[in-house]
Design an enzyme around this catalytic site. Structure first.
Site, PDB file in Angstrom:
ATOM      1  CE  LYS A  47      38.328  41.907  38.120  1.00 53.35           C
ATOM      2  NZ  LYS A  47      39.347  43.234  38.615  1.00 53.35           N
ATOM      3  CG  ASP A  90      38.610  47.051  43.707  1.00 48.68           C
ATOM      4  OD1 ASP A  90      39.590  46.858  43.223  1.00 48.68           O
ATOM      5  OD2 ASP A  90      38.555  47.053  45.089  1.00 48.68           O
TER       6      ASP A  90
END
Length: 203
Positions: A12, A69
């Protein structure tokens, strides 16, 4: 300017670093702050969990902190695994086990009901209590077997709507960054980051 990306997932972090390439932001990750512990993801939605991590990051470091998230929502499973995507098959957060469980849960799912989407919530928190939110989605469908080796998580099972014959794991970084849920969320957040950078220069 330094920006802490409050994630222990280096995949990420790499995606966000690439998306911010050429900007004034220098991306740091949790690897640069090994003493910093992220809170448990106890919120009922993606935005809430991202906010918990962003607030923890800025409180511990004083840096602008961007937290994400994200997860997979499958129509046939009524939105599951959702916020439990990373730990769908258990707290060990095993990608292979998660994918096996997903395929097992969908073994009787008809071809026309395999719609799904990746969702990414980004929260940017500042040292003076500032908070900004962005939400991105990437639509697609779940395949019957894993394909591709370039992604992580559910990427090998997720056929992207924009590339109907390819899974997310068969896209290179440039292709993925054009259509991913994280790219969409960051595109929404980018004007905020640019405005903050301009204000910082003025000060």
């Amino acid at each position: 300017m330094q920006l802490l990306v409050a994630s222990g997932n280096e995949h990420k972090v790499a995606e966000i670093r690439e998306l911010l390439r050429g900007s004034v932001w220098e991306v740091a990750s949790l690897r640069d702050f090994p003493q910093l512990q992220m809170p448990e993801e106890t919120a009922p939605d993606f935005v809430g969990n991202a906010a918990l991590k962003a607030q923890a990051g800025v409180a511990a470091t004083g840096l602008w902190t961007l937290a994400d998230d994200s997860g997979l929502e499958v129509d046939y499973l009524h939105g599951a695994p959702g916020v439990y995507s990373a730990r769908y098959a258990g707290e060990q957060k095993d990608d292979a086990a998660n994918n096996r469980k997903l395929l097992a849960a969908m073994q009787n799912c008809p071809a026309g009901e395999r719609g799904a989407r990746f969702v990414c919530a980004l929260v940017l928190a500042g040292p003076a209590g500032q908070r900004f939110e962005a939400l991105g989605r990437c639509e697609g469908r779940i395949g019957y077997a894993e394909r591709g080796s370039q992604g992580f998580g559910y990427d090998p099972l997720f056929f992207v709507q924009a590339y109907d014959d390819k899974t997310m794991a068969e896209l290179n970084m440039a292709e993925k960054n054009q259509i991913s849920h994280r790219a969409a969320a960051l595109a929404e957040m980018l004007p905020v980051l640019q405005r903050l950078a301009i204000n910082e220069k003025k000060n």
